[in-house]
Design an enzyme around this catalytic site. Structure first.
Site: not given
Ligand code: NDP
Length: 245
Positions: A142, A155
């Site tokens: 990501s 995350y």
């Protein structure tokens, strides 16, 4: 084997978003796709849709937190189709929050799905790839791991753990295996639904509506890496909306 047609490609997190779009795109280009996720109804509908258009698809209910589930997904590919060309470790969740909130269960879940799920994929496919003498891992990271902002620490950490694991894997892999990481920016998917903080979920959904690109953009980039000749390893791909900071 250059190209996409005829390749057997297993995809985790195939029931929606980037995984679903990638499965459709690769199947349209002649790949045999083997779909894994937890929602069996979504997998069944997707596989039927691909088959109705002349493609080849199988699915298996897979929870990537369970090592035996991921092994079974890879086993389905090799037993039914005789090989596995590519494993796309794509399943992921993003129950983001500020560290102060101490949502430790969410931290655990992100490590279990986003990190251990990928490791279980490697554990399942690496011996197969070694035996075959070819194979390709595609791991979904990501842009959250590139530009780290508040609420994204765990995350981003989970994605950067997979970045490090992927590079280590590439270093150890030798010339017969390929390892690609893809870092999407904002992509219009169901990912905000995995956010347990309702305010952040709302913000995530609003941001997605404003600037997100379609999942098909990520599918195209993954296809680009897969279709290269065997000795061409597309290492890291970043695809984000032009409007993303
Ligand atoms: P979606 O929520 O649409 O897809 C996530 C997929 O992961 C679903 O298919 C879901 O299926 C699956 N999944 C979640 N938990 C598990 C589990 N325990 N076992 C198996 N599968 C699981 O979101 P995206 O398509 O956006 O997410 C795909 C990947 O892209 C993720 O790794 C995400 O982190 C990454 N990403 C997404 C971005 C975005 O803006 N959308 C940006 C950057 C990265 P099911 O619930 O049926 O199990």
């Amino acid at each position: 084997m250059t190209g996409i047609a005829g390749k057997v490609i297993a995809i985790t997190g195939a029931s929606s978003g980037i995984g679903e779009a990638t499965a459709r795109h690769l199947a349209e280009h002649g790949a045999i796709v083997v779909l894994g996720a937890r929602r069996s109804n979504r997998l069944e509908t997707l596989a039927a849709s691909i088959i109705s258009k002349g493609g080849k698809a199988s699915y298996l209910v897979t929870d990537v937190r369970q090592r035996q589930d991921v092994a079974a997904l890879v086993g389905l590919a090799t037993e039914r189709y005789g090989k596995l060309d590519v494993l796309i470790n794509n399943a992921g969740i993003a129950p983001i929050s500020r560290l102060d909130d101490l949502r430790v269960d969410d931290w655990d879940d992100m490590i279990d799905v986003n990190v251990k799920g990928v490791l279980y994929g490697i554990a399942a496919a690496l011996p197969v790839f070694r035996r075959q003498g070819f194979g390709h891992f595609v791991n979904t990271l990501s842009t959250a791991g590139i530009r780290i902002v508040p609420t994204m620490a765990v995350y981003a950490g989970s994605k950067n753990a997979v970045r490090a694991i992927s590079e280590g894997l590439r270093q150890e892999a030798g010339p017969s295996l390929r390892v690609t990481t893809i870092s999407p920016g904002y992509v219009d998917t169901e990912l905000p639904s995995s956010m347990t903080d309702s305010e952040l979920r709302q913000q995530g959904q609003t941001a997605m509506k404003a600037i997100a690109i379609p999942a098909s953009a990520i599918a195209e980039a993954i296809a680009f890496a897969i279709r290269q000749p065997d000795n061409v390893d597309v290492g890291e791909i970043v695809v984000r909306p032009t409007a993303q900071a």
